[in-house]
Design a protein around this motif. Structure first.
Motif, short mmCIF file in Angstrom:
data_model
loop_
_atom_site.label_atom_id
_atom_site.label_comp_id
_atom_site.label_asym_id
_atom_site.label_seq_id
_atom_site.Cartn_x
_atom_site.Cartn_y
_atom_site.Cartn_z
N ALA A 59 18.88 50.94 23.09
CA ALA A 59 18.53 50.10 21.93
C ALA A 59 17.03 50.12 21.79
CB ALA A 59 18.86 48.72 22.17
N THR A 60 16.16 49.86 22.75
CA THR A 60 14.86 49.98 22.54
C THR A 60 14.14 51.43 22.16
OG1 THR A 60 14.77 48.46 24.50
CG2 THR A 60 12.62 49.32 24.06
N HIS A 61 14.80 52.41 22.98
CA HIS A 61 14.34 53.93 22.48
C HIS A 61 14.86 54.11 21.18
CE1 HIS A 61 14.32 54.76 27.36
NE2 HIS A 61 13.38 53.91 26.83
N MET A 62 15.85 53.76 20.66
CA MET A 62 16.21 53.82 19.33
C MET A 62 15.19 53.23 18.27
SD MET A 62 19.05 55.72 18.91
CE MET A 62 19.89 55.12 17.22
N LEU A 63 14.79 51.98 18.70
CA LEU A 63 13.67 51.44 17.92
C LEU A 63 12.32 52.03 17.86
CD1 LEU A 63 14.85 47.66 18.57
CD2 LEU A 63 15.03 48.90 16.22
N GLN A 64 11.93 52.42 19.13
CA GLN A 64 10.91 53.13 19.24
C GLN A 64 10.77 54.54 18.36
OE1 GLN A 64 10.16 53.78 23.35
NE2 GLN A 64 9.89 51.67 23.80
N GLY A 65 12.08 55.00 18.23
CA GLY A 65 12.15 56.29 17.38
C GLY A 65 12.23 56.09 16.02
N GLY A 66 12.17 54.97 15.44
CA GLY A 66 12.17 54.63 14.11
C GLY A 66 13.68 54.17 13.47
#
Length: 302
Positions: free
Chosen positions: A253-260
């Motif tokens: 979830a965190t890496h998805m948000l970091q990726g936009g």
């Protein structure tokens, strides 16, 4: 009907009519068994005998044994639901736990691993054996799709639609959602199903086990405990001590948000019914952004 009988009826109601997840039914049943046992020790065996004071004394007893706030919150939710059920079934006329507040949750951010740590975990060498390639696929799917452990263990072959690049996942309350599976996760899962899963199939396995995607050494459906052990084992090899399967879901979830990715999209992928649950990950993302800023901007430090 006494409280003990009412509890059995309520647990059956949760499982059959409400369609609650098996883990939820088990946890509520355990919490309420402890609650009704306490009441019986006080001489209270009938629904109409329970007062707000009785409920408050019980919750004070729980607090005195230093249970986590999340455990107390679940116990209160179980008690509220139980009394609401008894009122609806006309076993009593009052709801003694109606306005008892839930404990305040501590502001605790979920554990996540970095992109570099995720790469170290997933790119480590795996043996060319059925068990090792199963383990590799489990790690890829947990991180690549953000599944809960129970969802991964419950995954059946007919829920894997690799031609469409999706999984049909059944989450909490048996709610179905469609989760994309692409890239390395899709490739690894395809190779596991084509080349390795057959090596784990046992001729005497039950029909239910035969349909499971992930099998144990005896050909049965893999358990949550086994997945925990697998994640911890390979995490330790990658230098991530005490790695937990849910950490991979948090990291997804965190890496998805970091990726936009949009917050609503992440909510859908995780199967959260409430956007506020997903918003917790924005705090993790802001922490990441601040760390990057502090490390990169020439005037970030006074």
């Amino acid at each position: 009907m006494d409280l003990a009988r009412a509890l059995k009826e309520y647990v059956a109601y949760l499982a059959v009519e409400r369609g609650s997840a098996a883990n939820t039914v088990e946890a509520y049943g355990r919490d309420l068994a402890r609650y009704t046992t306490y009441l019986a020790q006080q001489g209270i065996t009938q629904p109409a005998q329970v007062t707000r004071a009785d409920v408050e004394k019980y919750l004070q007893a729980l607090s005195s044994i230093e249970l986590a706030s999340s455990s107390i919150e679940r116990a209160i939710s179980a008690i509220k639901g139980f009394h609401r059920f008894m009122v609806a079934e006309h076993l009593c006329t009052s709801h003694p736990a109606l306005d008892i507040p839930l404990p305040k949750k501590p502001d605790r951010l979920p554990d996540v691993i970095s992109l570099e740590q995720a790469a170290a975990l997933l790119d480590q060498p795996f043996l060319q054996t059925a068990a090792s390639q199963r383990d590799r696929t489990i790690l890829e799917v947990l991180y690549g799709c953000g599944l809960r452990v129970s969802e991964l263990c419950g995954l059946d072959l007919q829920q894997v639609l690799l031609a469409d690049e999706v999984l049909r996942v059944y989450g909490k309350g048996s709610k179905e959602r469609i989760v994309p599976i692409m890239g390395t996760a899709a490739q690894t899962l395809h190779e596991y199903l084509e080349l390795w899963r057959g090596g784990l199939v046992h001729p005497n396995a039950s029909h239910a086990s035969a349909s499971a995607v992930f099998l144990n050494a005896r050909g049965g459906r893999i358990s949550r405990q086994s997945v925990h052990s697998i994640v911890e084992k390979y995490g330790r090899v990658a230098g991530l001590t005490g790695l937990h399967p849910h950490t991979l879901r948090h990291s997804f979830a965190t890496h998805m948000l970091q990726g936009g990715a949009d917050l609503r999209v992440v909510q859908e992928l995780l199967g959260h019914s409430d956007i506020s649950t997903t918003q917790l990950y924005t705090h993790v993302d802001r922490t990441h952004v601040r760390m990057v800023y502090m490390g990169a901007h020439p005037r970030a430090h006074s």
